[in-house]
Scaffold this motif. Sequence first.
Motif, PDB file in Angstrom:
ATOM      1  N   HIS A   1      32.428  36.823  27.216  1.00 29.21           N
ATOM      2  CA  HIS A   1      31.513  37.329  28.235  1.00 29.21           C
ATOM      3  C   HIS A   1      30.418  38.177  27.590  1.00 29.21           C
ATOM      4  CE1 HIS A   1      30.515  40.093  31.631  1.00 29.21           C
ATOM      5  NE2 HIS A   1      30.642  38.981  32.315  1.00 29.21           N
ATOM      6  N   ASP A   2      29.204  37.961  27.990  1.00 27.31           N
ATOM      7  CA  ASP A   2      28.056  38.742  27.523  1.00 27.31           C
ATOM      8  C   ASP A   2      27.999  40.042  28.317  1.00 27.31           C
ATOM      9  OD1 ASP A   2      25.575  39.837  26.922  1.00 27.31           O
ATOM     10  OD2 ASP A   2      24.440  38.044  27.473  1.00 27.31           O
ATOM     11  N   ARG A   3      28.241  41.170  27.662  1.00 25.62           N
ATOM     12  CA  ARG A   3      28.279  42.469  28.352  1.00 25.62           C
ATOM     13  C   ARG A   3      26.948  42.820  29.017  1.00 25.62           C
ATOM     14  NH1 ARG A   3      32.618  46.189  26.753  1.00 25.62           N
ATOM     15  NH2 ARG A   3      33.871  45.170  25.174  1.00 25.62           N
ATOM     16  N   GLU A   4      25.865  42.321  28.475  1.00 28.52           N
ATOM     17  CA  GLU A   4      24.549  42.626  29.043  1.00 28.52           C
ATOM     18  C   GLU A   4      24.310  41.893  30.361  1.00 28.52           C
ATOM     19  OE1 GLU A   4      22.486  44.964  27.775  1.00 28.52           O
ATOM     20  OE2 GLU A   4      24.102  45.327  26.337  1.00 28.52           O
ATOM     21  N   ALA A   5      25.108  40.856  30.607  1.00 28.63           N
ATOM     22  CA  ALA A   5      24.906  40.051  31.819  1.00 28.63           C
ATOM     23  C   ALA A   5      26.105  40.138  32.759  1.00 28.63           C
ATOM     24  CB  ALA A   5      24.643  38.602  31.433  1.00 28.63           C
ATOM     25  N   GLY A   6      26.846  41.233  32.674  1.00 26.00           N
ATOM     26  CA  GLY A   6      28.009  41.393  33.536  1.00 26.00           C
ATOM     27  C   GLY A   6      28.264  42.861  33.831  1.00 26.00           C
ATOM     28  N   TRP A   7      28.942  43.103  34.933  1.00 26.78           N
ATOM     29  CA  TRP A   7      29.226  44.456  35.374  1.00 26.78           C
ATOM     30  C   TRP A   7      30.697  44.554  35.722  1.00 26.78           C
ATOM     31  CZ3 TRP A   7      25.190  41.411  36.031  1.00 26.78           C
ATOM     32  CH2 TRP A   7      23.930  41.904  35.688  1.00 26.78           C
ATOM     33  N   GLU A   8      31.278  45.727  35.476  1.00 26.92           N
ATOM     34  CA  GLU A   8      32.686  45.963  35.779  1.00 26.92           C
ATOM     35  C   GLU A   8      32.862  47.357  36.354  1.00 26.92           C
ATOM     36  OE1 GLU A   8      35.599  45.136  32.680  1.00 26.92           O
ATOM     37  OE2 GLU A   8      33.977  44.218  31.553  1.00 26.92           O
ATOM     38  N   ARG A   9      33.837  47.486  37.213  1.00 27.07           N
ATOM     39  CA  ARG A   9      34.270  48.790  37.700  1.00 27.07           C
ATOM     40  C   ARG A   9      35.765  48.671  37.946  1.00 27.07           C
ATOM     41  NH1 ARG A   9      32.016  52.102  42.948  1.00 27.07           N
ATOM     42  NH2 ARG A   9      33.316  53.943  42.613  1.00 27.07           N
ATOM     43  N   ASN A  10      36.566  49.582  37.367  1.00 27.05           N
ATOM     44  CA  ASN A  10      38.008  49.423  37.396  1.00 27.05           C
ATOM     45  C   ASN A  10      38.679  50.785  37.511  1.00 27.05           C
ATOM     46  OD1 ASN A  10      40.709  48.943  36.864  1.00 27.05           O
ATOM     47  ND2 ASN A  10      40.350  47.653  35.081  1.00 27.05           N
ATOM     48  N   SER A  11      39.311  51.062  38.633  1.00 25.62           N
ATOM     49  CA  SER A  11      40.036  52.326  38.792  1.00 25.62           C
ATOM     50  C   SER A  11      41.505  52.194  38.387  1.00 25.62           C
ATOM     51  CB  SER A  11      39.930  52.820  40.234  1.00 25.62           C
ATOM     52  OG  SER A  11      40.567  51.913  41.106  1.00 25.62           O
ATOM     53  N   ILE A  12      41.937  50.985  38.054  1.00 23.78           N
ATOM     54  CA  ILE A  12      43.330  50.757  37.651  1.00 23.78           C
ATOM     55  C   ILE A  12      43.629  51.479  36.344  1.00 23.78           C
ATOM     56  CG2 ILE A  12      45.038  49.011  37.002  1.00 23.78           C
ATOM     57  CD1 ILE A  12      43.500  47.083  38.906  1.00 23.78           C
ATOM     58  N   HIS A  13      42.647  51.562  35.464  1.00 23.46           N
ATOM     59  CA  HIS A  13      42.813  52.260  34.192  1.00 23.46           C
ATOM     60  C   HIS A  13      43.282  53.692  34.426  1.00 23.46           C
ATOM     61  CE1 HIS A  13      42.020  53.307  30.008  1.00 23.46           C
ATOM     62  NE2 HIS A  13      41.345  54.355  30.444  1.00 23.46           N
ATOM     63  N   ASP A  14      42.598  54.405  35.308  1.00 21.37           N
ATOM     64  CA  ASP A  14      42.966  55.789  35.613  1.00 21.37           C
ATOM     65  C   ASP A  14      44.360  55.879  36.234  1.00 21.37           C
ATOM     66  OD1 ASP A  14      40.507  56.641  34.647  1.00 21.37           O
ATOM     67  OD2 ASP A  14      39.572  56.600  36.638  1.00 21.37           O
ATOM     68  N   LEU A  15      44.708  54.941  37.087  1.00 14.91           N
ATOM     69  CA  LEU A  15      46.025  54.913  37.702  1.00 14.91           C
ATOM     70  C   LEU A  15      47.106  54.832  36.638  1.00 14.91           C
ATOM     71  CD1 LEU A  15      47.948  54.479  40.236  1.00 14.91           C
ATOM     72  CD2 LEU A  15      47.580  52.038  39.809  1.00 14.91           C
ATOM     73  N   LEU A  16      46.962  53.908  35.695  1.00 19.09           N
ATOM     74  CA  LEU A  16      47.974  53.730  34.654  1.00 19.09           C
ATOM     75  C   LEU A  16      48.062  54.938  33.737  1.00 19.09           C
ATOM     76  CD1 LEU A  16      47.475  49.962  33.755  1.00 19.09           C
ATOM     77  CD2 LEU A  16      49.193  50.991  35.252  1.00 19.09           C
ATOM     78  N   ILE A  17      46.932  55.525  33.413  1.00 22.04           N
ATOM     79  CA  ILE A  17      46.925  56.727  32.567  1.00 22.04           C
ATOM     80  C   ILE A  17      47.640  57.873  33.284  1.00 22.04           C
ATOM     81  CG2 ILE A  17      45.452  58.548  31.616  1.00 22.04           C
ATOM     82  CD1 ILE A  17      43.490  56.368  30.814  1.00 22.04           C
ATOM     83  N   ASN A  18      47.333  58.098  34.552  1.00 23.27           N
ATOM     84  CA  ASN A  18      47.967  59.168  35.320  1.00 23.27           C
ATOM     85  C   ASN A  18      49.470  58.950  35.453  1.00 23.27           C
ATOM     86  OD1 ASN A  18      45.673  60.711  35.716  1.00 23.27           O
ATOM     87  ND2 ASN A  18      45.127  59.635  37.603  1.00 23.27           N
ATOM     88  N   GLU A  19      49.881  57.717  35.680  1.00 23.50           N
ATOM     89  CA  GLU A  19      51.320  57.435  35.776  1.00 23.50           C
ATOM     90  C   GLU A  19      52.014  57.678  34.445  1.00 23.50           C
ATOM     91  OE1 GLU A  19      51.704  53.473  37.330  1.00 23.50           O
ATOM     92  OE2 GLU A  19      51.438  54.157  39.389  1.00 23.50           O
ATOM     93  N   ALA A  20      51.351  57.322  33.336  1.00 24.12           N
ATOM     94  CA  ALA A  20      51.954  57.534  32.015  1.00 24.12           C
ATOM     95  C   ALA A  20      52.097  59.027  31.718  1.00 24.12           C
ATOM     96  CB  ALA A  20      51.098  56.853  30.945  1.00 24.12           C
ATOM     97  N   ARG A  21      51.128  59.798  32.143  1.00 21.67           N
ATOM     98  CA  ARG A  21      51.160  61.248  31.889  1.00 21.67           C
ATOM     99  C   ARG A  21      52.176  61.980  32.751  1.00 21.67           C
ATOM    100  NH1 ARG A  21      44.716  62.173  31.791  1.00 21.67           N
ATOM    101  NH2 ARG A  21      44.353  61.431  29.683  1.00 21.67           N
ATOM    102  N   HIS A  22      52.316  61.503  33.981  1.00 17.91           N
ATOM    103  CA  HIS A  22      53.131  62.254  34.948  1.00 17.91           C
ATOM    104  C   HIS A  22      54.405  61.532  35.371  1.00 17.91           C
ATOM    105  CE1 HIS A  22      49.738  64.958  35.173  1.00 17.91           C
ATOM    106  NE2 HIS A  22      48.960  63.941  35.471  1.00 17.91           N
ATOM    107  N   GLY A  23      54.670  60.422  34.706  1.00 20.03           N
ATOM    108  CA  GLY A  23      55.906  59.692  35.009  1.00 20.03           C
ATOM    109  C   GLY A  23      55.853  58.976  36.244  1.00 20.03           C
TER     110      GLY A  23
END
Length: 132
Positions: A110-132
């Motif tokens: 995928h060409d990063r210049e021709a695509g857009w992403e938004r993902n809140s799942i990353h934060d969810l997984l990080i928070n779960e890993a930190r807080h069990g």
Amino acid sequence: MPHFTIEYSANLDDRVDIAAVVELVRAAAAETGLFALDGICVRAVRCANYAIADGRDGLSFMAMLLRVNEGRDAVARKHAGDHIFGRLSRYLEPLFADDRFALSFDIKVHDREAGWERNSIHDLLINEARHG
């Protein structure tokens, strides 16, 4: 952004557990270590209308496309692709026995210049890993 799209012929509905295929591909992708877990997305699309080869009845297909962002070299993509395709091929082995099944897998960078992403799942997984 490892996004897998699996298109499959509707005549596989009674022969393959598509939910199991989706989970198998997700797990195989995670096993490669090449993709961030929070970015893996696998979806299956049932194709009710399709034509294969000479059009005879009973032919079936599964075509998987993986879209990945730039930054993974060709050797790493090949290694991951071999692993994922190998796992899927072994799972679908019974379908090859009747000479009426086709399986394909392509990776598109995928060409990063021709695509857009938004993902809140990353934060969810990080928070779960930190807080069990």
